[in-house]
Design an enzyme around this catalytic site. Structure first.
Site, PDB file in Angstrom:
ATOM      1  N   ARG A 131      17.635 -28.502   8.259  1.00 28.52           N
ATOM      2  CA  ARG A 131      17.730 -27.683   6.790  1.00 28.52           C
ATOM      3  C   ARG A 131      19.140 -27.004   7.409  1.00 28.52           C
ATOM      4  O   ARG A 131      19.629 -26.016   8.045  1.00 28.52           O
ATOM      5  CB  ARG A 131      17.033 -26.664   6.326  1.00 28.52           C
ATOM      6  CG  ARG A 131      17.225 -25.302   5.499  1.00 28.52           C
ATOM      7  CD  ARG A 131      16.653 -24.436   5.269  1.00 28.52           C
ATOM      8  NE  ARG A 131      15.167 -25.163   4.168  1.00 28.52           N
ATOM      9  CZ  ARG A 131      14.250 -25.155   3.513  1.00 28.52           C
ATOM     10  NH1 ARG A 131      14.283 -23.548   3.163  1.00 28.52           N
ATOM     11  NH2 ARG A 131      13.491 -25.475   2.885  1.00 28.52           N
ATOM     12  N   HIS A 146      16.676 -32.460  -1.768  1.00 30.53           N
ATOM     13  CA  HIS A 146      15.484 -31.820  -0.498  1.00 30.53           C
ATOM     14  C   HIS A 146      14.277 -32.461  -0.396  1.00 30.53           C
ATOM     15  O   HIS A 146      13.422 -32.447  -1.183  1.00 30.53           O
ATOM     16  CB  HIS A 146      14.589 -30.550  -1.073  1.00 30.53           C
ATOM     17  CG  HIS A 146      14.059 -30.046  -0.538  1.00 30.53           C
ATOM     18  ND1 HIS A 146      13.837 -30.610   0.452  1.00 30.53           N
ATOM     19  CD2 HIS A 146      13.376 -28.303  -1.295  1.00 30.53           C
ATOM     20  CE1 HIS A 146      12.905 -29.056   0.826  1.00 30.53           C
ATOM     21  NE2 HIS A 146      12.719 -27.648   0.216  1.00 30.53           N
ATOM     22  N   ASP A 157      13.199 -24.396 -11.281  1.00 28.33           N
ATOM     23  CA  ASP A 157      14.014 -23.236  -9.560  1.00 28.33           C
ATOM     24  C   ASP A 157      14.058 -22.770  -9.733  1.00 28.33           C
ATOM     25  O   ASP A 157      14.689 -22.027 -11.413  1.00 28.33           O
ATOM     26  CB  ASP A 157      13.885 -24.949  -8.968  1.00 28.33           C
ATOM     27  CG  ASP A 157      14.633 -24.433  -7.727  1.00 28.33           C
ATOM     28  OD1 ASP A 157      14.325 -23.535  -7.287  1.00 28.33           O
ATOM     29  OD2 ASP A 157      15.325 -25.568  -6.813  1.00 28.33           O
ATOM     30  N   CYS A 193       9.069 -25.807  -6.690  1.00 30.27           N
ATOM     31  CA  CYS A 193       9.153 -25.499  -4.993  1.00 30.27           C
ATOM     32  C   CYS A 193       8.639 -24.144  -4.580  1.00 30.27           C
ATOM     33  O   CYS A 193       7.905 -24.551  -3.549  1.00 30.27           O
ATOM     34  CB  CYS A 193      10.114 -26.568  -4.423  1.00 30.27           C
ATOM     35  SG  CYS A 193      11.900 -25.411  -5.088  1.00 30.27           S
ATOM     36  N   ARG A 231       3.126 -29.610   1.150  1.00 27.40           N
ATOM     37  CA  ARG A 231       4.049 -30.383   1.966  1.00 27.40           C
ATOM     38  C   ARG A 231       3.111 -30.012   3.167  1.00 27.40           C
ATOM     39  O   ARG A 231       3.780 -31.221   4.259  1.00 27.40           O
ATOM     40  CB  ARG A 231       5.037 -28.538   2.376  1.00 27.40           C
ATOM     41  CG  ARG A 231       5.725 -28.087   0.465  1.00 27.40           C
ATOM     42  CD  ARG A 231       6.861 -29.246   0.841  1.00 27.40           C
ATOM     43  NE  ARG A 231       8.072 -29.010   2.003  1.00 27.40           N
ATOM     44  CZ  ARG A 231       9.106 -28.453   2.006  1.00 27.40           C
ATOM     45  NH1 ARG A 231       9.095 -27.944   1.305  1.00 27.40           N
ATOM     46  NH2 ARG A 231       9.396 -28.309   2.926  1.00 27.40           N
TER      47      ARG A 231
HETATM   48  N1   CP Z   1      10.277 -24.770  -1.429  1.00 26.31           N
HETATM   49  C1   CP Z   1      10.759 -24.965   0.430  1.00 26.31           C
HETATM   50  O1   CP Z   1      11.400 -25.215   0.626  1.00 26.31           O
HETATM   51  O2   CP Z   1      10.256 -23.321   0.711  1.00 26.31           O
HETATM   52  P1   CP Z   1      11.265 -22.449   1.954  1.00 26.31           P
HETATM   53  O3   CP Z   1      12.827 -22.590   1.772  1.00 26.31           O
HETATM   54  O4   CP Z   1      10.340 -21.959   1.894  1.00 26.31           O
HETATM   55  O5   CP Z   1      10.872 -23.453   2.709  1.00 26.31           O
HETATM   56  N1  NVA Z   2      17.308 -25.132  -4.645  1.00 21.56           N
HETATM   57  C1  NVA Z   2      16.683 -24.058  -3.939  1.00 21.56           C
HETATM   58  C2  NVA Z   2      15.478 -24.159  -3.237  1.00 21.56           C
HETATM   59  C3  NVA Z   2      14.816 -23.620  -2.243  1.00 21.56           C
HETATM   60  C4  NVA Z   2      13.536 -23.979  -1.734  1.00 21.56           C
HETATM   61  C5  NVA Z   2      17.741 -23.542  -3.124  1.00 21.56           C
HETATM   62  O1  NVA Z   2      18.033 -24.590  -2.691  1.00 21.56           O
HETATM   63  O2  NVA Z   2      17.906 -22.425  -2.789  1.00 21.56           O
END
Ligand code: CP
Ligand code: NVA
Length: 302
Positions: free
Chosen positions: A103, A130, A221, A259, A287
């Site tokens: 990530r 994502h 989101d 999400c 997930r």
């Molecule tokens: N939806 C998601 O990816 O959540 P986190 O940021 O908690 O991993």
């Molecule tokens: N769009 C959000 C998703 C988090 C899971 C971000 O990138 O922060």
């Protein structure tokens, strides 16, 4: 190399078969059956440049359920945080582990890891996309509404990383995606062009009424993603809040998806996210199973 970087890199059949696998693994676990242990004797490195609850825990638990060993690596604790190159980090980790999940902020970092790693690499969120989230969301749509082709989905708000993966999913699975948000927060133009040239049924609008009309899945989101400045976002996105009034115009059996993490009172009201149409915790649960299927696919060719 079996990298899982973006949905558009895969055929519909390949993605569907991973979803089927995830659904099977979920059913097996619920019924207490044992399933295959494709990660037995294998180690998965999970690099995080940003915070995470769902991704971190669902991957860690998933690796263990598949018989493997997860290693959680905060980028700041690696020499990467002191300036060691991404290329060298990828080469070195490949000598120790069997899969690298990352990530990171820049999508280019992911691509560089994938280019230099000699083991499969999984995209666990970048500023651009994502895809792991979408695999869980697609599983959730199948559970509630059946086969994906021909379904309708409305996305409200930012044309962000999750929206990008929604667009790729809509193209691959042939469902309609209506994106309602301010014009200056539209998803990347190159992706929209790709979607159109690949027959995607993608509608961009700033009229919430058009987007919500009899739609089967309503998605939103956060308005401020990790790494974004808040700026004027609260005011800009306010007209696109998902609330009970908006939900009334969706299909009678419509579900609400997010999400997570969510900001109640901003992009969605408590009434909706905590209400009977909300599928957000099924999504979060999925997930785990979707990613087990991704992990199993990554190591299946090696
Ligand atoms: N939806 C998601 O990816 O959540 P986190 O940021 O908690 O991993
Ligand atoms: N769009 C959000 C998703 C988090 C899971 C971000 O990138 O922060």
């Amino acid at each position: 190399m079996r990298h899982f970087l973006d949905l558009k890199d895969f055929s519909t059949d390949a993605l569907q078969s991973m979803l089927d696998d995830g659904l099977r693994m979920k059913a097996a676990q619920k019924s207490g059956e044992s399933h295959a242990m494709p990660l037995a004797g294998k180690t998965v490195a999970m690099i995080f440049e940003k915070p995470s609850t769902r991704t971190r825990v669902s991957f860690e638990v998933g690796v263990v359920q598949l018989g493997g060993t997860p290693l959680i690596l905060s980028a700041n604790d690696l020499q990467l945080g002191r300036g060691e190159s991404v290329e060298d980090t990828a080469r070195v980790l490949s000598r120790y582990v069997d899969v690298i999940m990352i990530r990171c902020f820049q999508h280019e970092t992911l691509l560089t890891v994938a280019q230099h790693a000699t083991v499969p690499v999984i995209n666990a969120l970048t500023q651009r996309s994502h895809p792991c989230q979408l695999m869980a969301d697609l599983m959730t749509m199948i559970e509630y509404h059946g086969p994906l082709a021909g379904q309708s989905v409305a996305w409200f708000g930012d044309g962000n990383n999750v929206a990008v993966s929604w667009i790729e999913a809509a193209v691959r699975f042939g469902f309609q995606l209506r994106i309602a948000g301010p014009q200056n927060y539209a998803p990347p133009a190159d992706l929209l062009a790709w979607a159109r040239s690949n027959g995607g049924d993608i509608i961009l609008t700033d009229e919430v009424g058009l987007a919500i009309d009899k739609v089967q899945s309503v998605v939103t989101d956060v308005w401020v993603s990790m790494g974004n400045d808040e700026g004027s976002r609260r005011a800009d996105f306010a007209p696109f809040q998902v609330n009970a009034e908006l939900m009334k115009a969706a299909a009678g059996d419509a579900i609400f998806m997010h999400c997570l993490p969510a900001w109640r009172g901003m992009e969605v009201t408590s009434e909706v996210i905590d209400g009977p149409q909300s599928a957000v915790f099924d999504e979060a649960e999925n997930r785990l199973h979707a990613q087990k299927a991704i992990l199993a696919w990554c190591v299946s060719g090696n």
